[in-house]
Design an enzyme around this catalytic site. Structure first.
Site, short mmCIF file in Angstrom:
data_model
loop_
_atom_site.label_atom_id
_atom_site.label_comp_id
_atom_site.label_asym_id
_atom_site.label_seq_id
_atom_site.Cartn_x
_atom_site.Cartn_y
_atom_site.Cartn_z
CG HIS A 1 0.90 -0.66 2.89
ND1 HIS A 1 -0.33 -0.04 3.19
CD2 HIS A 1 0.26 -1.92 2.27
CE1 HIS A 1 -1.40 -0.89 2.99
NE2 HIS A 1 -0.90 -1.87 2.19
CB SER A 2 2.65 5.75 3.31
OG SER A 2 4.02 5.70 3.84
CD GLU B 1 -0.30 -0.59 -1.19
OE1 GLU B 1 0.09 -1.82 -1.01
OE2 GLU B 1 -1.73 -0.49 -0.96
CG ASN C 1 -1.34 -7.03 -3.96
OD1 ASN C 1 -2.18 -7.72 -3.94
ND2 ASN C 1 -1.25 -5.61 -4.42
NE ARG C 2 -5.62 -9.71 -1.18
CZ ARG C 2 -5.67 -8.64 -0.87
NH1 ARG C 2 -5.30 -7.65 -1.86
NH2 ARG C 2 -6.38 -7.77 0.03
CG HIS D 1 0.78 -6.76 2.41
ND1 HIS D 1 0.95 -6.50 0.98
CD2 HIS D 1 -0.19 -5.99 2.84
CE1 HIS D 1 -0.09 -5.62 0.68
NE2 HIS D 1 -0.76 -5.39 1.66
CD GLN E 1 -3.66 -3.51 -5.44
OE1 GLN E 1 -3.11 -3.82 -6.15
NE2 GLN E 1 -4.81 -3.85 -4.70
#
Length: 364
Positions: free
Chosen positions: A195-196, A329, A94-95, A120, A302
Protein backbone atom coordinates in the site's frame (compact mmCIF):
# COMPACT_ATOMS: atom_id res chain seq x y z
CA UNK A 1 4.93 -18.56 -10.34
CA UNK A 2 6.60 -16.78 -7.44
CA UNK A 3 9.56 -18.60 -5.97
CA UNK A 4 11.42 -18.06 -2.73
CA UNK A 5 14.49 -16.02 -3.53
CA UNK A 6 16.50 -17.55 -0.71
CA UNK A 7 18.93 -20.25 -1.69
CA UNK A 8 20.16 -18.21 -4.66
CA UNK A 9 22.53 -16.16 -2.54
CA UNK A 10 25.76 -15.23 -4.26
CA UNK A 11 28.97 -16.53 -2.72
CA UNK A 12 30.73 -13.82 -0.76
CA UNK A 13 27.82 -11.37 -1.08
CA UNK A 14 26.97 -9.19 1.89
CA UNK A 15 23.24 -9.09 2.61
CA UNK A 16 21.86 -5.89 4.18
CA UNK A 17 21.88 -5.65 7.96
CA UNK A 18 18.97 -4.64 10.15
CA UNK A 19 19.17 -1.56 12.36
CA UNK A 20 16.99 -0.68 15.36
CA UNK A 21 13.94 1.43 14.45
CA UNK A 22 12.38 1.74 17.90
CA UNK A 23 9.65 -0.30 19.55
CA UNK A 24 5.91 -0.71 19.13
CA UNK A 25 3.50 0.37 21.84
CA UNK A 26 3.52 -3.31 22.93
CA UNK A 27 7.28 -3.10 23.47
CA UNK A 28 8.21 -5.19 20.41
CA UNK A 29 11.53 -4.16 18.81
CA UNK A 30 11.32 -3.07 15.18
CA UNK A 31 14.18 -3.31 12.68
CA UNK A 32 14.87 -1.31 9.52
CA UNK A 33 16.68 -2.74 6.49
CA UNK A 34 18.32 -0.61 3.79
CA UNK A 35 18.66 -1.90 0.22
CA UNK A 36 20.89 -0.15 -2.34
CA UNK A 37 21.78 -0.63 -5.99
CA UNK A 38 24.30 0.83 -8.43
CA UNK A 39 21.62 2.90 -10.12
CA UNK A 40 21.40 5.25 -7.14
CA UNK A 41 18.20 3.81 -5.67
CA UNK A 42 17.79 3.17 -1.96
CA UNK A 43 14.84 1.40 -0.34
CA UNK A 44 14.17 1.06 3.38
CA UNK A 45 11.79 -1.53 4.78
CA UNK A 46 10.84 -2.12 8.42
CA UNK A 47 9.66 -5.27 10.16
CA UNK A 48 6.44 -3.71 11.48
CA UNK A 49 3.95 -4.44 8.75
CA UNK A 50 6.75 -5.45 6.34
CA UNK A 51 6.51 -1.79 5.40
CA UNK A 52 8.35 0.20 2.74
CA UNK A 53 9.30 3.36 4.65
CA UNK A 54 11.53 5.11 2.12
CA UNK A 55 12.38 4.88 -1.58
CA UNK A 56 14.98 7.27 -2.97
CA UNK A 57 15.03 7.64 -6.76
CA UNK A 58 17.09 9.91 -9.08
CA UNK A 59 15.33 12.34 -11.43
CA UNK A 60 16.34 13.29 -14.99
CA UNK A 61 19.13 15.49 -13.60
CA UNK A 62 20.40 12.84 -11.20
CA UNK A 63 18.90 14.56 -8.15
CA UNK A 64 17.58 12.03 -5.64
CA UNK A 65 14.27 12.30 -3.76
CA UNK A 66 12.24 10.00 -1.53
CA UNK A 67 9.08 9.22 -3.54
CA UNK A 68 6.96 7.34 -0.96
CA UNK A 69 4.97 8.59 2.01
CA UNK A 70 5.82 7.46 5.52
CA UNK A 71 6.89 8.36 9.04
CA UNK A 72 10.17 8.93 10.85
CA UNK A 73 9.37 6.51 13.68
CA UNK A 74 7.16 3.64 14.77
CA UNK A 75 4.91 5.99 16.74
CA UNK A 76 3.97 7.72 13.51
CA UNK A 77 3.01 4.42 11.91
CA UNK A 78 0.91 3.56 14.97
CA UNK A 79 -0.89 6.93 14.92
CA UNK A 80 -4.37 7.61 13.59
CA UNK A 81 -2.80 9.78 10.87
CA UNK A 82 -1.15 6.76 9.22
CA UNK A 83 -3.28 5.70 6.27
CA UNK A 84 -1.57 2.36 5.53
CA UNK A 85 1.57 4.10 4.21
CA UNK A 86 3.83 1.55 2.53
CA UNK A 87 2.63 -1.52 4.42
CA UNK A 88 1.85 -5.10 3.51
CA UNK A 89 -1.94 -5.23 3.63
CA UNK A 90 -4.14 -8.20 4.52
CA UNK A 91 -5.05 -10.96 5.22
CA UNK A 92 -7.58 -9.51 2.79
CA UNK A 93 -6.70 -6.18 1.22
CA UNK A 94 -9.46 -3.83 0.16
CA UNK A 95 -13.09 -4.26 1.26
CA UNK A 96 -15.33 -7.11 2.37
CA UNK A 97 -19.03 -6.22 2.40
CA UNK A 98 -20.25 -5.85 5.99
CA UNK A 99 -17.23 -7.92 7.07
CA UNK A 100 -19.08 -11.14 6.26
CA UNK A 101 -18.25 -14.11 4.05
CA UNK A 102 -18.94 -17.84 3.87
CA UNK A 103 -16.39 -20.65 3.48
CA UNK A 104 -17.54 -24.29 3.32
CA UNK A 105 -21.08 -23.28 4.34
CA UNK A 106 -19.86 -21.52 7.49
CA UNK A 107 -20.34 -17.76 7.81
CA UNK A 108 -17.55 -15.65 9.26
CA UNK A 109 -17.69 -12.14 10.66
CA UNK A 110 -14.50 -10.06 10.65
CA UNK A 111 -14.18 -6.58 12.21
CA UNK A 112 -15.95 -3.70 10.47
CA UNK A 113 -13.46 -0.82 10.39
CA UNK A 114 -14.68 1.14 7.37
CA UNK A 115 -18.40 1.24 8.13
CA UNK A 116 -20.33 -0.65 7.02
CA UNK A 117 -17.49 -2.78 5.63
CA UNK A 118 -14.22 -4.46 6.59
CA UNK A 119 -11.08 -2.89 5.11
CA UNK A 120 -7.47 -4.10 4.74
CA UNK A 121 -7.52 -7.05 7.09
CA UNK A 122 -8.63 -5.89 10.50
CA UNK A 123 -8.14 -3.66 13.52
CA UNK A 124 -5.57 -4.95 16.04
CA UNK A 125 -3.65 -7.74 14.26
CA UNK A 126 -3.98 -7.00 10.56
CA UNK A 127 -0.74 -7.58 8.68
CA UNK A 128 0.24 -3.90 8.65
CA UNK A 129 0.29 -3.84 12.47
CA UNK A 130 2.24 -6.99 13.36
CA UNK A 131 6.02 -7.36 13.52
CA UNK A 132 7.37 -9.77 10.90
CA UNK A 133 10.58 -11.79 11.10
CA UNK A 134 13.25 -10.63 8.66
CA UNK A 135 15.93 -12.56 6.79
CA UNK A 136 18.19 -10.48 4.52
CA UNK A 137 19.69 -11.95 1.34
CA UNK A 138 21.51 -11.04 -1.82
CA UNK A 139 21.26 -12.73 -5.23
CA UNK A 140 22.34 -11.96 -8.77
CA UNK A 141 19.37 -9.57 -8.94
CA UNK A 142 20.42 -7.47 -5.92
CA UNK A 143 19.87 -6.98 -2.21
CA UNK A 144 16.67 -8.07 -0.53
CA UNK A 145 14.85 -8.97 2.67
CA UNK A 146 12.38 -11.82 3.18
CA UNK A 147 9.74 -11.19 5.84
CA UNK A 148 7.75 -14.04 7.36
CA UNK A 149 4.67 -14.12 9.59
CA UNK A 150 2.23 -16.84 10.62
CA UNK A 151 -1.27 -15.64 11.39
CA UNK A 152 -2.99 -18.09 13.76
CA UNK A 153 -6.41 -19.58 13.10
CA UNK A 154 -9.06 -17.03 14.07
CA UNK A 155 -6.82 -13.96 14.05
CA UNK A 156 -9.01 -10.95 13.16
CA UNK A 157 -11.81 -13.48 12.61
CA UNK A 158 -10.25 -15.30 9.64
CA UNK A 159 -10.22 -19.11 9.47
CA UNK A 160 -7.06 -21.16 9.18
CA UNK A 161 -3.43 -20.79 10.17
CA UNK A 162 -1.93 -18.69 7.37
CA UNK A 163 1.84 -18.83 6.85
CA UNK A 164 3.19 -15.97 4.73
CA UNK A 165 6.40 -14.64 3.29
CA UNK A 166 6.92 -11.29 1.56
CA UNK A 167 10.24 -10.65 -0.16
CA UNK A 168 11.42 -7.20 -1.23
CA UNK A 169 14.39 -7.02 -3.60
CA UNK A 170 16.01 -3.95 -5.16
CA UNK A 171 17.40 -5.07 -8.50
CA UNK A 172 20.16 -3.81 -10.75
CA UNK A 173 17.44 -2.88 -13.24
CA UNK A 174 16.11 -0.19 -10.87
CA UNK A 175 13.13 -2.30 -9.87
CA UNK A 176 11.66 -2.96 -6.46
CA UNK A 177 10.41 -6.52 -6.79
CA UNK A 178 7.87 -7.74 -4.22
CA UNK A 179 7.00 -11.45 -4.07
CA UNK A 180 4.29 -12.96 -1.88
CA UNK A 181 3.79 -16.60 -0.92
CA UNK A 182 1.14 -17.96 1.47
CA UNK A 183 -0.16 -21.36 2.57
CA UNK A 184 -3.02 -22.30 4.89
CA UNK A 185 -4.14 -25.39 6.77
CA UNK A 186 -7.81 -24.56 6.03
CA UNK A 187 -9.66 -22.83 3.18
CA UNK A 188 -9.47 -19.08 3.78
CA UNK A 189 -9.63 -15.85 1.77
CA UNK A 190 -6.26 -14.27 0.96
CA UNK A 191 -5.59 -11.04 -0.94
CA UNK A 192 -2.24 -9.40 -0.17
CA UNK A 193 -0.82 -6.15 -1.54
CA UNK A 194 1.60 -3.33 -0.89
CA UNK A 195 0.00 0.00 0.00
CA UNK A 196 2.73 2.48 -0.92
CA UNK A 197 1.75 6.06 -1.72
CA UNK A 198 3.86 7.63 -4.49
CA UNK A 199 4.65 11.20 -5.45
CA UNK A 200 7.32 11.18 -8.16
CA UNK A 201 8.25 14.80 -7.43
CA UNK A 202 9.10 13.65 -3.92
CA UNK A 203 6.99 12.80 -0.89
CA UNK A 204 5.54 16.01 0.53
CA UNK A 205 5.21 17.74 -2.85
CA UNK A 206 1.81 19.44 -2.98
CA UNK A 207 -0.02 17.39 -5.63
CA UNK A 208 -0.05 14.41 -8.01
CA UNK A 209 -2.74 15.91 -10.23
CA UNK A 210 -0.07 16.71 -12.83
CA UNK A 211 1.22 13.10 -12.93
CA UNK A 212 0.45 11.34 -16.21
CA UNK A 213 -1.05 7.86 -15.78
CA UNK A 214 -1.56 4.92 -18.13
CA UNK A 215 -3.39 1.77 -16.97
CA UNK A 216 -3.68 -1.26 -19.26
CA UNK A 217 -7.29 -2.07 -18.47
CA UNK A 218 -10.31 -2.07 -20.76
CA UNK A 219 -12.72 -2.65 -17.87
CA UNK A 220 -13.35 -1.89 -14.20
CA UNK A 221 -15.65 -3.03 -11.39
CA UNK A 222 -18.35 -0.43 -10.60
CA UNK A 223 -19.39 -0.16 -6.95
CA UNK A 224 -22.26 0.85 -4.72
CA UNK A 225 -22.14 3.89 -2.45
CA UNK A 226 -19.98 2.01 0.11
CA UNK A 227 -17.38 1.09 -2.58
CA UNK A 228 -18.45 -2.57 -2.70
CA UNK A 229 -18.55 -3.97 -6.26
CA UNK A 230 -22.01 -4.52 -7.71
CA UNK A 231 -20.77 -7.63 -9.52
CA UNK A 232 -20.79 -5.97 -12.92
CA UNK A 233 -17.67 -5.53 -15.04
CA UNK A 234 -18.04 -2.43 -17.21
CA UNK A 235 -15.92 -0.87 -19.97
CA UNK A 236 -13.78 2.15 -19.10
CA UNK A 237 -14.45 3.65 -22.52
CA UNK A 238 -16.32 6.94 -22.30
CA UNK A 239 -15.62 7.35 -18.57
CA UNK A 240 -13.02 9.26 -16.54
CA UNK A 241 -11.50 5.82 -15.81
CA UNK A 242 -10.18 5.39 -19.35
CA UNK A 243 -6.41 5.47 -18.87
CA UNK A 244 -5.62 3.22 -21.81
CA UNK A 245 -3.66 6.21 -23.11
CA UNK A 246 -1.86 8.63 -20.82
CA UNK A 247 -3.92 11.25 -18.99
CA UNK A 248 -3.03 13.67 -16.24
CA UNK A 249 -4.77 12.70 -13.01
CA UNK A 250 -6.23 16.19 -12.66
CA UNK A 251 -7.65 16.22 -16.17
CA UNK A 252 -10.95 14.50 -15.30
CA UNK A 253 -10.91 13.90 -11.55
CA UNK A 254 -13.50 16.59 -10.86
CA UNK A 255 -16.08 14.41 -12.60
CA UNK A 256 -15.67 12.00 -9.66
CA UNK A 257 -15.76 14.54 -6.82
CA UNK A 258 -19.42 13.89 -6.03
CA UNK A 259 -19.24 10.11 -6.34
CA UNK A 260 -18.73 7.69 -3.45
CA UNK A 261 -15.03 7.36 -4.38
CA UNK A 262 -14.48 11.16 -4.02
CA UNK A 263 -11.88 10.95 -6.79
CA UNK A 264 -10.05 7.91 -8.10
CA UNK A 265 -10.46 4.90 -5.83
CA UNK A 266 -11.33 2.18 -8.32
CA UNK A 267 -10.45 -1.40 -9.15
CA UNK A 268 -9.35 -1.91 -12.73
CA UNK A 269 -9.73 -5.28 -14.46
CA UNK A 270 -6.28 -5.69 -15.97
CA UNK A 271 -5.67 -6.80 -19.52
CA UNK A 272 -3.64 -9.95 -20.08
CA UNK A 273 -3.63 -13.32 -18.39
CA UNK A 274 -3.80 -13.33 -14.60
CA UNK A 275 -0.89 -15.32 -13.20
CA UNK A 276 1.58 -14.03 -15.77
CA UNK A 277 3.88 -11.11 -14.97
CA UNK A 278 2.95 -8.27 -17.28
CA UNK A 279 3.22 -4.49 -17.44
CA UNK A 280 -0.04 -2.97 -16.24
CA UNK A 281 0.61 0.72 -15.51
CA UNK A 282 2.93 3.67 -16.12
CA UNK A 283 3.15 6.97 -14.25
CA UNK A 284 5.26 9.96 -15.29
CA UNK A 285 5.95 13.21 -13.47
CA UNK A 286 6.71 15.74 -16.23
CA UNK A 287 8.57 18.08 -13.87
CA UNK A 288 11.18 15.65 -12.51
CA UNK A 289 11.06 13.24 -15.45
CA UNK A 290 10.71 10.30 -13.05
CA UNK A 291 8.76 7.37 -14.46
CA UNK A 292 7.15 4.55 -12.47
CA UNK A 293 6.11 1.34 -14.21
CA UNK A 294 4.11 -1.43 -12.55
CA UNK A 295 4.13 -5.12 -13.40
CA UNK A 296 2.03 -7.78 -11.69
CA UNK A 297 0.66 -11.29 -11.88
CA UNK A 298 -2.65 -10.18 -10.31
CA UNK A 299 -6.02 -9.71 -12.08
CA UNK A 300 -6.65 -6.20 -10.72
CA UNK A 301 -5.15 -2.97 -9.48
CA UNK A 302 -6.72 -0.41 -7.16
CA UNK A 303 -5.87 3.10 -8.34
CA UNK A 304 -6.25 5.59 -5.48
CA UNK A 305 -5.39 9.29 -5.48
CA UNK A 306 -4.95 10.13 -1.80
CA UNK A 307 -8.45 11.58 -1.48
CA UNK A 308 -8.34 11.26 2.33
CA UNK A 309 -4.88 12.74 2.87
CA UNK A 310 -5.50 15.68 5.17
CA UNK A 311 -2.29 17.66 5.58
CA UNK A 312 -0.70 15.43 8.22
CA UNK A 313 2.96 16.19 8.95
CA UNK A 314 5.11 13.09 8.57
CA UNK A 315 8.64 12.19 7.41
CA UNK A 316 11.01 15.13 7.66
CA UNK A 317 8.12 17.32 8.88
CA UNK A 318 6.73 17.38 5.34
CA UNK A 319 3.00 17.85 4.84
CA UNK A 320 0.89 15.31 2.95
CA UNK A 321 -1.80 17.40 1.33
CA UNK A 322 -5.09 16.21 -0.17
CA UNK A 323 -4.34 14.30 -3.39
CA UNK A 324 -0.59 14.64 -2.98
CA UNK A 325 0.11 10.94 -3.61
CA UNK A 326 -1.23 7.97 -5.54
CA UNK A 327 -1.44 4.23 -4.94
CA UNK A 328 -1.38 1.41 -7.48
CA UNK A 329 -2.25 -1.64 -5.36
CA UNK A 330 -1.98 -4.87 -7.35
CA UNK A 331 -4.50 -7.37 -6.02
CA UNK A 332 -7.65 -9.40 -6.57
CA UNK A 333 -10.91 -7.51 -6.89
CA UNK A 334 -12.57 -5.98 -3.79
CA UNK A 335 -15.09 -8.26 -2.01
CA UNK A 336 -14.16 -11.17 -4.29
CA UNK A 337 -14.98 -13.59 -1.48
CA UNK A 338 -18.66 -12.65 -1.91
CA UNK A 339 -18.62 -12.62 -5.73
CA UNK A 340 -18.27 -16.09 -7.27
CA UNK A 341 -18.17 -14.43 -10.71
CA UNK A 342 -14.82 -12.78 -9.79
CA UNK A 343 -11.43 -14.57 -9.70
CA UNK A 344 -11.42 -16.42 -6.39
CA UNK A 345 -9.49 -15.31 -3.32
CA UNK A 346 -10.07 -18.61 -1.48
CA UNK A 347 -6.79 -20.36 -0.74
CA UNK A 348 -7.38 -24.08 -0.23
CA UNK A 349 -5.42 -26.17 2.25
CA UNK A 350 -2.33 -27.51 0.54
CA UNK A 351 -2.39 -24.91 -2.24
CA UNK A 352 0.04 -22.01 -2.55
CA UNK A 353 -0.89 -18.34 -2.97
CA UNK A 354 1.62 -16.45 -5.11
CA UNK A 355 1.73 -12.84 -6.23
CA UNK A 356 4.48 -10.74 -7.81
CA UNK A 357 4.48 -6.93 -8.04
CA UNK A 358 7.36 -5.02 -9.61
CA UNK A 359 7.72 -1.26 -9.28
CA UNK A 360 10.26 -0.04 -11.87
CA UNK A 361 11.90 3.40 -12.00
CA UNK A 362 13.56 5.48 -14.70
CA UNK A 363 13.84 9.14 -15.76
CA UNK A 364 13.40 10.88 -19.08
Amino acid sequence: MAMSVLGATMAGAEPPKGEPFGKTSRGEPVELYTLKNKGGLTAKIMTRGATLTELNVPDKNGDVADVVLGWDDVAGYESADNQYFGCTTGRVANRIAKGKFTVLNKEYQVPVNNAPNALHGGVERSLDKVVWKAEPFETHRGQGVKFTYTSPDGEEGYPGKLTMEVSYQLTGDNELRIEYIATSDRPTPVNLTNHSYFNLQGAGSPTVLDHEVTIHADKYTPTDDTLIPTGKIDPVEGTPLDFRSAHKIGERIEQLDKTAAIGYDHNFVLNGASGTLRKIARVKDPKSGRVLTVQTTEPGVQFYTGNFLKGQKAKGSKTYAHRSALCLETQHFPDSVNHPEFPTTILKAGDKYTHICVYGFSAE
